[in-house]
Design an enzyme around this catalytic site. Structure first.
Site, short mmCIF file in Angstrom:
data_model
loop_
_atom_site.label_atom_id
_atom_site.label_comp_id
_atom_site.label_asym_id
_atom_site.label_seq_id
_atom_site.Cartn_x
_atom_site.Cartn_y
_atom_site.Cartn_z
N GLY A 30 0.85 -1.19 0.00
CA GLY A 30 0.00 0.00 0.00
C GLY A 30 0.88 1.24 0.00
O GLY A 30 2.02 1.21 -0.44
N SER A 32 -0.01 4.40 -1.30
CA SER A 32 -0.26 5.43 -2.32
C SER A 32 -1.00 6.63 -1.75
O SER A 32 -1.09 7.67 -2.40
CB SER A 32 -1.03 4.84 -3.50
OG SER A 32 -2.27 4.28 -3.08
N ARG A 33 -1.50 6.48 -0.53
CA ARG A 33 -2.21 7.59 0.13
C ARG A 33 -2.28 7.29 1.63
O ARG A 33 -1.83 6.25 2.09
CB ARG A 33 -3.62 7.77 -0.46
CG ARG A 33 -4.50 6.53 -0.29
CD ARG A 33 -5.89 6.73 -0.86
NE ARG A 33 -5.86 6.81 -2.30
CZ ARG A 33 -5.99 5.76 -3.11
NH1 ARG A 33 -6.14 4.55 -2.60
NH2 ARG A 33 -5.96 5.91 -4.41
N ILE A 35 -2.18 6.96 5.72
CA ILE A 35 -1.17 6.76 6.75
C ILE A 35 0.11 6.19 6.15
O ILE A 35 1.22 6.61 6.50
CB ILE A 35 -1.70 5.82 7.86
CG1 ILE A 35 -2.84 6.51 8.62
CG2 ILE A 35 -0.58 5.43 8.81
CD1 ILE A 35 -3.56 5.61 9.61
N GLY A 36 -0.02 5.24 5.23
CA GLY A 36 1.17 4.66 4.63
C GLY A 36 2.02 5.69 3.92
O GLY A 36 3.25 5.71 4.07
N LYS A 55 -1.93 -1.32 -5.45
CA LYS A 55 -2.77 -1.66 -6.61
C LYS A 55 -3.09 -0.46 -7.46
O LYS A 55 -3.42 -0.59 -8.63
CB LYS A 55 -4.08 -2.30 -6.14
CG LYS A 55 -3.92 -3.67 -5.52
CD LYS A 55 -5.26 -4.38 -5.41
CE LYS A 55 -6.28 -3.55 -4.62
NZ LYS A 55 -7.59 -4.21 -4.58
N ASP A 87 -0.43 -6.42 -6.23
CA ASP A 87 -1.47 -6.80 -5.27
C ASP A 87 -0.85 -7.72 -4.23
O ASP A 87 -0.27 -8.76 -4.57
CB ASP A 87 -2.60 -7.51 -6.02
CG ASP A 87 -3.83 -7.73 -5.16
OD1 ASP A 87 -3.71 -7.79 -3.93
OD2 ASP A 87 -4.94 -7.86 -5.74
N TYR A 181 -13.90 -8.25 10.76
CA TYR A 181 -12.78 -7.31 10.72
C TYR A 181 -11.84 -7.56 11.88
O TYR A 181 -10.61 -7.50 11.73
CB TYR A 181 -13.31 -5.88 10.76
CG TYR A 181 -12.22 -4.83 10.70
CD1 TYR A 181 -11.36 -4.75 9.61
CD2 TYR A 181 -12.05 -3.92 11.74
CE1 TYR A 181 -10.36 -3.80 9.55
CE2 TYR A 181 -11.05 -2.95 11.68
CZ TYR A 181 -10.20 -2.90 10.58
OH TYR A 181 -9.20 -1.95 10.54
#
Length: 299
Positions: A30, A32-33, A35-36, A55, A87, A181
């Site tokens: 991940g 791309s936006r 927190i990461g 992705k 992915d 979850y």
């Protein structure tokens, strides 16, 4: 683009780094936006090498940012970036990302398991496709990326696996609220628990990090009423600073929740930053008083 996508433009924050990630290579799922990306941007400011596998190669209709725009932000912040469209559910994509990181930067020092799917539906409401998605991304993806990176991590002098997952809390409240979850996030945390024990003699630290409050992200802002909800949140910079403190060892000699170990910890952002010398968390919020902030789940 929301504040969650621009950690480098944040105002002066209270965390004072005691170490640096300069020259270290980070492989993140991940990123791309949200927190990461904030965590990656904080590392880039030190001059880190960051490999992002996500992705989002093409713009999302509702969420801004792709793996390529993230890489541009990281390089603008001072780091080197390798964007990879992939992915975490796909064995070949993960293996290729590990190989690409080693080929481009000569190794891997840090793995950050950031990719995660969320659905808070109760058991009778959730469909099994969503259940499988959370198990595949959260649990299997975390296990797979960690597993395939182990040979490279064992060759690092500063190896670390950091997973964005909560402390293991067996209070029935959390299983009863959103069982599917909860199982998926606790599966990530069990990976931390098990790998920390398995790798304790291999020089690889394994820890988890979780926020004490709701964090402002584009995903939350796009939820019904999200623009109002995030007013009671903190910016992702608090998680970025906390991750930086963990990865640079800034909390080794401070109180880290009663544990002197560098591995097997389930940290919260506040706990880490207090141990790194932060006492005032107000600069991280979006303006709400501290007592009005929305607590995160699992704590």
């Amino acid at each position: 683009m929301t504040s969650s996508n621009d950690a480098s433009a944040s105002p002066a924050l209270p965390y004072q780094a005691r170490g640096s990630l300069k020259g270290r290579t980070i492989l993140m799922s991940g990123g791309s936006r949200g927190i990461g990306l904030a965590i990656a941007t904080r590392a880039a400011r030190d001059g880190a090498n960051i490999v992002i596998m996500a992705k989002t190669g093409e713009p999302h209709p509702k969420l801004e940012g792709t793996v390529f725009t993230a890489a541009e932000q990281l390089e603008a912040a001072g780091g080197q970036a390798l964007p990879l469209v992939g992915d975490v559910r796909n064995d070949g994509d993960v293996a290729a990302a590990v190989a690409a990181a080693v080929e481009r930067f000569g190794g891997i020092d840090v793995v950050i398991n950031n990719a995660s799917a969320i659905d808070l539906s109760r058991t009778d409401a959730i469909d099994m496709k969503r259940y499988d998605l959370m198990q595949d991304i959260n649990v299997r993806g975390t296990f797979l990326l960690s597993k395939l990176a182990l040979p490279a991590l064992r060759n690092s002098n500063n190896a670390h696996i950091l997973t964005l997952s909560p402390p293991l809390n067996l209070d029935p409240k959390w299983a009863g609220m959103h069982l599917a979850y909860t199982m998926a996030k606790y599966g990530m945390s069990l990976t931390t628990l098990g790998l920390a024990e398995e790798l304790k003699n291999d020089g690889v630290s394994v820890n988890s990090l979780w926020p004490c409050t709701l964090i402002d992200t584009a995903a939350i802002r796009n939820m019904p009423g999200g623009a109002q909800i995030v007013q009671a949140a903190r910016g992702p910079e608090i998680m970025a600073d906390a991750a930086h403190a963990v990865l640079t060892g800034s909390i080794r000699t401070a109180d880290s929740g009663g544990s002197a170990s560098k591995t097997g910890n389930f940290y919260t952002d506040e706990q880490v930053l207090r141990a790194a010398g932060v006492s005032d968390f107000r600069p991280y919020s979006l303006g709400a008083p501290e007592e009005k902030l929305m607590p995160d789940i699992f704590l």
